[in-house]
Structure formats: structure tokens, C-alpha cells
Design an enzyme around this catalytic site. Structure first.
Site, PDB file in Angstrom:
ATOM      1  N   LYS A 118       0.837  -1.190   0.000  1.00  0.00           N
ATOM      2  CA  LYS A 118       0.000   0.000   0.000  1.00  0.00           C
ATOM      3  C   LYS A 118       0.880   1.252   0.000  1.00  0.00           C
ATOM      4  O   LYS A 118       2.079   1.205   0.312  1.00  0.00           O
ATOM      5  CB  LYS A 118      -0.876   0.037   1.261  1.00  0.00           C
ATOM      6  CG  LYS A 118      -1.946  -1.026   1.353  1.00  0.00           C
ATOM      7  CD  LYS A 118      -2.721  -0.872   2.660  1.00  0.00           C
ATOM      8  CE  LYS A 118      -3.789  -1.938   2.819  1.00  0.00           C
ATOM      9  NZ  LYS A 118      -4.910  -1.735   1.893  1.00  0.00           N
ATOM     10  N   ARG A 195      -9.978 -11.935   1.697  1.00  0.00           N
ATOM     11  CA  ARG A 195     -10.788 -13.033   1.135  1.00  0.00           C
ATOM     12  C   ARG A 195     -10.050 -14.369   1.217  1.00  0.00           C
ATOM     13  O   ARG A 195     -10.689 -15.409   1.262  1.00  0.00           O
ATOM     14  CB  ARG A 195     -11.199 -12.688  -0.299  1.00  0.00           C
ATOM     15  CG  ARG A 195     -10.086 -12.545  -1.291  1.00  0.00           C
ATOM     16  CD  ARG A 195     -10.500 -11.732  -2.509  1.00  0.00           C
ATOM     17  NE  ARG A 195     -10.616 -10.320  -2.181  1.00  0.00           N
ATOM     18  CZ  ARG A 195     -11.064  -9.385  -3.020  1.00  0.00           C
ATOM     19  NH1 ARG A 195     -11.447  -9.729  -4.237  1.00  0.00           N
ATOM     20  NH2 ARG A 195     -11.138  -8.128  -2.654  1.00  0.00           N
TER      21      ARG A 195
END
Length: 349
Positions: A118, A195
Site C-alpha cells: 500500500k 478473502r
């Protein structure tokens, strides 16, 4: 207020409100803790302290056990960290022969993005990427703290906890991960790690508990905030009755949910040539990131009645509003506790 209106409030109602407020506060405190103080290990110890009571049992599956049992998603996400992943189970027994409801909460104690790093600005709030796990734990605390609560089910909370960091042992873009139960995922973005850990926990929930319903809670996608912003959580479900019950519980409790569709045509976007699915769209661009994430998760529930709550928007607040303080909000605790108290009358699939 009760005195000014001269309306006596039942003690049971007061106790329930107090239990709910304390549970929301506990979820906020967990999610607001700095990442260096809330590693997978310390988070596990906090959960054991908060949730190991006369009516609840806490068990922990460590990294070695995860490896032996094939929890490839959790091991991949936590592989780059010095702090190994954990799977925490909290069980609150219901009446004899009661159905089982499983709550799954994403517990990424800090999310750097892994090798798909990020930006510096994007990391600033990532200590709260374990809010899903904090909310599920808070829900269990709310049920346990309210002496009048009687849930017609055994409730099991599964908290897959990991730290997503870059290192020489981190998961790489292009890797293929084998999950609990054998399903495989081609990884394209290590910053879509939530996920992967949820997939293991969902498959384990189905195999271990044969539940009547599964609800997972996660700060999963920025896409969920684009249509719903900060005041609604996105709700996906393969069961209309379950979806309606959760929506109603959200309206009653103030944790408002809005159902979004599971668009079958978008499954092509997460197809893979070398695995059962890719974890994010890459060859076919359809947008709809929250929907494709939900479609990916749906494949791990084996047709069990399931709902996915993407709370990336309302899980955090930039400034105070109403009864919300800046930082983690605890969104979802009240909705889930409200729903569980009405099961099965208003919530049974």
C-alpha cells in the site's frame, strides 16, 4: 430520560442496552489498538481474556496445526510476518440439539498490502483491518453479558487472524494457494488478503459444523464504500430469508445494511486458467469489486445459507457523529446480536 418522561424502564431492557454498549466499546477498543500492540498473538490473548466465560469456550488453532490441516490461505497471508497466524474459535452452546450458526470475522491485525504494498497514506488506518473479527467477538460478548439473552442456536465464532507483511517469505503475486478443503486460488494482488483468510474459515465452518447459517463480517473492499459511503454496510447473501432478517436487524439496531446482488455473470472475471478461481479480477475488467469479492467467497460455503457483510465503509469514522466516535465504530455488533436474539423466528433460513 426515563425519569423526565415518568416511564419506568424494565430492568431487562436496561441490562440489554448496557450489554450492547459495552460490547460495542470492546470491539472499538480492539480495532483501535496500534498494530504493534495487537499482533495475532496479543489479539488472541485479548480474546481469551474477554470471551472465556462460564458460558463461552475459546480454542486456538496455531500455525503448526493450520499447516497440518491445510489452511493455505491463512498461511499465505501470514507468511511474511514475524507473528504467525491463528484461528480462534469461540463457542456459546445453545439448547440440546440446537442448530449451529457460525459467525466469521476477518482478523488482519495490520495490513501493509504485503508485496503489493500500500501507499504510506493507505496504511495509516490499517490497524483496524481486524474490525470484522473485533465485531464478531463483540457480538459474542453482547450475547454473554446480557443475562436475559436466550438464543435458540449454538453460536460459533471463527476469527482467522493474521498480519499481512512483506518479506522474503511473503506470498507473491502469481502464487497458487490451496485452501482448507482443497479448493485453489491464483493470487494476483496480495493486498486482497482478506478473502484468502475468510475462504479458509468458511470452508472449515461448513466442514466442521454443518451450520444452519453462516455470516461473515469483513472490512473487505473499498468498492463497497463507493456506492454506500460510510453509513451503510453492504450485504450479500445466497438466501432471501436470511438477507431479510439481517436487514431488519440492521434497521432495528441502527447498524444499517443494504443488500447488493450476487451477479452470476461477473464470475467470469475471477476465472483462472491454473486454479479454481483467481482472487481478484485481472483478465476481464467488470468493476464491481465488492460483488466479485462476494462471488469469490460464495464458492467456499457449499450452498449453505450464507451472508457476507462488507463493512469497509461504516467500520471507521473520520470524525464523531451521533453516537459514533472517531476511529473504529463497532458497526455490526448490534445488528448481529439483534438477529441472533430473534433466531429462528425471524432469521431461520
Amino acid at each position: 430520560l426515563a425519569g423526565s418522561l415518568r416511564v419506568p424502564l424494565p430492568q431487562a431492557a436496561i441490562d440489554r442496552v448496557r450489554a450492547g454498549a459495552e460490547a460495542v466499546a470492546a470491539a472499538r477498543s480492539l480495532a483501535n489498538a496500534p498494530g504493534n500492540l495487537m499482533t495475532p498473538d496479543t489479539f488472541t490473548r485479548h480474546i481469551a481474556s474477554l470471551c472465556a466465560t462460564d458460558r463461552m469456550r475459546v480454542q486456538v488453532i496455531d500455525a503448526d496445526h493450520l499447516r497440518r490441516k491445510g489452511f493455505g490461505g491463512m498461511l499465505a497471508v501470514g507468511g511474511g510476518s514475524a507473528h504467525p497466524p491463528r484461528l480462534i474459535t469461540i463457542t456459546r452452546k445453545g439448547p440440546a440439539h440446537a442448530p449451529v450458526i457460525v459467525l466469521v470475522g476477518k482478523g488482519i491485525t495490520f495490513d501493509s498490502g504485503g508485496l503489493s504494498l500500500k501507499t504510506a497514506e493507505g496504511m495509516t488506518t490499517m490497524k483496524t483491518d481486524m474490525t470484522g473479527a473485533a465485531v464478531v467477538a463483540g457480538t459474542m460478548i453482547a450475547l454473554d453479558a446480557d443475562p436475559g439473552t436466550s438464543v435458540a442456536a449454538t453460536v460459533v465464532a471463527l476469527l482467522p487472524v493474521a498480519e499481512n507483511m512483506p518479506s522474503g517469505s511473503a506470498c507473491r503475486p502469481g502464487d497458487v494457494v490451496r485452501h482448507y478443503g482443497g479448493r485453489t486460488t491464483e493470487v494476483f494482488n496480495t493486498d486482497a488478503e482478506g478473502r484468502l483468510v475468510l475462504a479458509d474459515a468458511l470452508a472449515y465452518a461448513v466442514d466442521k459444523y454443518s451450520p444452519a447459517a453462516i455470516v461473515d463480517v469483513a472490512t473487505l473492499t473499498g468498492a463497497a464504500t463507493q456506492g454506500l459511503s460510510r453509513l451503510y454496510g453492504a450485504l450479500f447473501s445466497n438466501d432471501d430469508i436470511l438477507a431479510a432478517a439481517l436487514t431488519q436487524a440492521g434497521d432495528v439496531s441502527g447498524d444499517r445494511l443494504w443488500r447488493l446482488p450476487l451477479v452470476g455473470d461477473y464470475r467470469a472475471a475471477i476465472a483462472s486458467e491454473i486454479a479454481d478461481a483467481s482472487q481478484t479480477p485481472h483478465r476481464e475488467k467488470v468493476g464491481a469489486g465488492a460483488i466479485t469479492a462476494a462471488l469469490y467467497l460464495q464458492e467456499f460455503v457449499d450452498g449453505c445459507p450464507w451472508a457476507h457483510l462488507d463493512i469497509a465503509g461504516p467500520a471507521r469514522a473520520d470524525k464523531p457523529h451521533g453516537d459514533i466516535t472517531a476511529g473504529a465504530t463497532g458497526f455490526g455488533v448490534r445488528a448481529l446480536a439483534t438477529w441472533l436474539r430473534t433466531f429462528p423466528a425471524a432469521a431461520a433460513p
